[in-house]
Design a protein around this motif. Structure first.
Motif, PDB file in Angstrom:
ATOM      1  N   VAL A 131       2.094  -5.937  -4.636  1.00  0.00           N
ATOM      2  CA  VAL A 131       1.366  -5.449  -3.494  1.00  0.00           C
ATOM      3  C   VAL A 131       0.094  -4.732  -3.900  1.00  0.00           C
ATOM      4  O   VAL A 131       0.270  -3.976  -4.850  1.00  0.00           O
ATOM      5  CB  VAL A 131       2.234  -4.662  -2.711  1.00  0.00           C
ATOM      6  CG1 VAL A 131       1.309  -4.162  -1.409  1.00  0.00           C
ATOM      7  CG2 VAL A 131       3.615  -5.353  -2.334  1.00  0.00           C
ATOM      8  N   VAL A 132      -1.091  -5.485  -3.633  1.00  0.00           N
ATOM      9  CA  VAL A 132      -2.364  -4.791  -4.096  1.00  0.00           C
ATOM     10  C   VAL A 132      -2.955  -4.158  -2.721  1.00  0.00           C
ATOM     11  O   VAL A 132      -3.263  -5.062  -1.933  1.00  0.00           O
ATOM     12  CB  VAL A 132      -3.095  -5.701  -4.768  1.00  0.00           C
ATOM     13  CG1 VAL A 132      -4.594  -4.836  -5.233  1.00  0.00           C
ATOM     14  CG2 VAL A 132      -2.426  -6.374  -5.943  1.00  0.00           C
ATOM     15  N   GLU A 133      -3.312  -2.839  -2.731  1.00  0.00           N
ATOM     16  CA  GLU A 133      -3.919  -2.269  -1.598  1.00  0.00           C
ATOM     17  C   GLU A 133      -5.404  -2.004  -2.297  1.00  0.00           C
ATOM     18  O   GLU A 133      -5.274  -1.222  -3.258  1.00  0.00           O
ATOM     19  CB  GLU A 133      -3.114  -1.158  -1.191  1.00  0.00           C
ATOM     20  CG  GLU A 133      -3.985  -0.494   0.340  1.00  0.00           C
ATOM     21  CD  GLU A 133      -3.013   0.483   0.730  1.00  0.00           C
ATOM     22  OE1 GLU A 133      -3.376   0.885   1.852  1.00  0.00           O
ATOM     23  OE2 GLU A 133      -2.209   0.933   0.382  1.00  0.00           O
ATOM     24  N   GLU A 134      -6.507  -2.114  -1.346  1.00  0.00           N
ATOM     25  CA  GLU A 134      -7.685  -1.786  -1.859  1.00  0.00           C
ATOM     26  C   GLU A 134      -8.236  -0.902  -0.894  1.00  0.00           C
ATOM     27  O   GLU A 134      -8.399  -1.445   0.331  1.00  0.00           O
ATOM     28  CB  GLU A 134      -8.566  -3.133  -2.195  1.00  0.00           C
ATOM     29  CG  GLU A 134      -9.872  -2.514  -2.605  1.00  0.00           C
ATOM     30  CD  GLU A 134     -10.830  -3.780  -3.012  1.00  0.00           C
ATOM     31  OE1 GLU A 134     -11.941  -3.748  -3.338  1.00  0.00           O
ATOM     32  OE2 GLU A 134     -10.327  -4.798  -3.341  1.00  0.00           O
ATOM     33  N   VAL A 135      -8.765   0.205  -1.051  1.00  0.00           N
ATOM     34  CA  VAL A 135      -9.305   1.211   0.014  1.00  0.00           C
ATOM     35  C   VAL A 135     -10.790   1.403  -0.754  1.00  0.00           C
ATOM     36  O   VAL A 135     -10.776   2.039  -1.882  1.00  0.00           O
ATOM     37  CB  VAL A 135      -8.419   2.447   0.400  1.00  0.00           C
ATOM     38  CG1 VAL A 135      -9.169   3.072   1.226  1.00  0.00           C
ATOM     39  CG2 VAL A 135      -7.078   1.986   0.736  1.00  0.00           C
ATOM     40  N   LYS A 136     -11.903   1.319   0.016  1.00  0.00           N
ATOM     41  CA  LYS A 136     -13.187   1.580  -0.531  1.00  0.00           C
ATOM     42  C   LYS A 136     -13.491   1.291  -2.093  1.00  0.00           C
ATOM     43  O   LYS A 136     -14.056   2.054  -2.610  1.00  0.00           O
ATOM     44  CB  LYS A 136     -13.419   3.086  -0.244  1.00  0.00           C
ATOM     45  CG  LYS A 136     -13.373   3.600   1.278  1.00  0.00           C
ATOM     46  CD  LYS A 136     -13.670   4.996   1.227  1.00  0.00           C
ATOM     47  CE  LYS A 136     -13.736   5.403   2.890  1.00  0.00           C
ATOM     48  NZ  LYS A 136     -14.089   6.812   2.975  1.00  0.00           N
ATOM     49  N   GLY A 137     -12.846  -0.002  -2.247  1.00  0.00           N
ATOM     50  CA  GLY A 137     -12.996  -0.487  -3.724  1.00  0.00           C
ATOM     51  C   GLY A 137     -12.167  -0.009  -4.778  1.00  0.00           C
ATOM     52  O   GLY A 137     -12.224  -0.347  -5.910  1.00  0.00           O
ATOM     53  N   ASP A 138     -11.160   1.009  -4.381  1.00  0.00           N
ATOM     54  CA  ASP A 138     -10.033   1.514  -5.135  1.00  0.00           C
ATOM     55  C   ASP A 138      -8.942   0.750  -4.948  1.00  0.00           C
ATOM     56  O   ASP A 138      -8.261   0.769  -3.998  1.00  0.00           O
ATOM     57  CB  ASP A 138      -9.644   3.187  -5.306  1.00  0.00           C
ATOM     58  CG  ASP A 138     -11.113   3.928  -5.711  1.00  0.00           C
ATOM     59  OD1 ASP A 138     -11.860   3.514  -6.498  1.00  0.00           O
ATOM     60  OD2 ASP A 138     -11.146   4.761  -5.025  1.00  0.00           O
ATOM     61  N   GLU A 139      -8.153   0.124  -6.206  1.00  0.00           N
ATOM     62  CA  GLU A 139      -7.146  -0.664  -6.072  1.00  0.00           C
ATOM     63  C   GLU A 139      -5.985   0.018  -6.471  1.00  0.00           C
ATOM     64  O   GLU A 139      -5.837   0.838  -7.412  1.00  0.00           O
ATOM     65  CB  GLU A 139      -7.401  -1.888  -6.863  1.00  0.00           C
ATOM     66  CG  GLU A 139      -7.760  -2.983  -6.207  1.00  0.00           C
ATOM     67  CD  GLU A 139      -7.939  -4.413  -6.875  1.00  0.00           C
ATOM     68  OE1 GLU A 139      -8.569  -5.449  -6.438  1.00  0.00           O
ATOM     69  OE2 GLU A 139      -7.286  -4.370  -7.900  1.00  0.00           O
ATOM     70  N   THR A 140      -4.761   0.022  -5.707  1.00  0.00           N
ATOM     71  CA  THR A 140      -3.587   0.476  -6.118  1.00  0.00           C
ATOM     72  C   THR A 140      -2.479  -0.790  -6.170  1.00  0.00           C
ATOM     73  O   THR A 140      -2.594  -1.501  -5.313  1.00  0.00           O
ATOM     74  CB  THR A 140      -3.024   1.414  -5.186  1.00  0.00           C
ATOM     75  OG1 THR A 140      -3.779   2.373  -5.058  1.00  0.00           O
ATOM     76  CG2 THR A 140      -1.758   2.108  -5.449  1.00  0.00           C
ATOM     77  N   THR A 141      -1.770  -0.630  -7.454  1.00  0.00           N
ATOM     78  CA  THR A 141      -0.989  -2.130  -7.379  1.00  0.00           C
ATOM     79  C   THR A 141       0.437  -1.686  -7.876  1.00  0.00           C
ATOM     80  O   THR A 141       0.577  -0.581  -8.424  1.00  0.00           O
ATOM     81  CB  THR A 141      -1.221  -3.080  -8.618  1.00  0.00           C
ATOM     82  OG1 THR A 141      -2.711  -3.309  -8.481  1.00  0.00           O
ATOM     83  CG2 THR A 141      -0.465  -4.266  -8.901  1.00  0.00           C
ATOM     84  N   ARG A 142       1.409  -2.109  -6.943  1.00  0.00           N
ATOM     85  CA  ARG A 142       2.832  -1.850  -7.253  1.00  0.00           C
ATOM     86  C   ARG A 142       3.711  -3.264  -7.402  1.00  0.00           C
ATOM     87  O   ARG A 142       3.185  -4.079  -6.584  1.00  0.00           O
ATOM     88  CB  ARG A 142       3.409  -0.913  -6.345  1.00  0.00           C
ATOM     89  CG  ARG A 142       3.504  -1.362  -4.918  1.00  0.00           C
ATOM     90  CD  ARG A 142       4.099  -0.143  -3.967  1.00  0.00           C
ATOM     91  NE  ARG A 142       3.962  -0.847  -2.483  1.00  0.00           N
ATOM     92  CZ  ARG A 142       4.835  -1.663  -1.884  1.00  0.00           C
ATOM     93  NH1 ARG A 142       5.672  -1.924  -2.354  1.00  0.00           N
ATOM     94  NH2 ARG A 142       4.433  -1.835  -0.563  1.00  0.00           N
ATOM     95  N   PRO A 143       5.021  -3.076  -8.012  1.00  0.00           N
ATOM     96  CA  PRO A 143       5.514  -4.456  -7.927  1.00  0.00           C
ATOM     97  C   PRO A 143       6.127  -4.875  -6.506  1.00  0.00           C
ATOM     98  O   PRO A 143       6.329  -3.846  -5.863  1.00  0.00           O
ATOM     99  CB  PRO A 143       6.671  -4.199  -8.872  1.00  0.00           C
ATOM    100  CG  PRO A 143       6.528  -2.775  -9.578  1.00  0.00           C
ATOM    101  CD  PRO A 143       5.253  -2.043  -8.659  1.00  0.00           C
TER     102      PRO A 143
END
Length: 109
Positions: free
Chosen positions: A27-39
């Motif tokens: 699962v990849v969440e991108e907010v204002k260009g910053d990405e957070t990835t988790r399994p």
């Protein structure tokens, strides 16, 4: 699968786009260009994929979207007959009813 939430295209909000990409692995969440990835949780993915075709059939796009109004966009690829692109926009200050259905589809991710 990707969902993007696009604000109205005004200079002060141009960078506020948010997106969520879902795959079997992550699962990849991108907010204002910053990405957070988790399994991706395997059970959650299996349940999601099993329900996806029926849930997608409930979501309609727009025939004549408002230009520059922002909105919610859904893109499904790699799912065979379930592949599609649905664009909803905010027209007259109100989001298209399908925007809430898209939000509901990815709720919990």
């Amino acid at each position: 699968m990707e969902v993007s939430w696009v604000p109205p295209s005004t200079p002060d909000r141009y960078q506020d786009t948010r997106s969520l990409r879902l795959s079997q692995d992550e699962v990849v969440e991108e907010v204002k260009g910053d990405e957070t990835t988790r399994p991706m949780d395997a059970d959650q993915w299996e349940e999601f994929v099993a329900e996806l075709p029926a849930r997608l059939d409930e979501i309609e796009g727009q025939d004549s979207p408002c230009v520059g109004a922002g909105g919610t966009n859904l893109t499904v690829t790699g799912a065979g007959s379930a592949d599609r692109e649905i664009v909803t926009t905010v027209c007259g200050g109100e989001p298209h009813p399908s925007a809430a259905k898209i939000d509901s589809l990815v709720e919990g991710f």
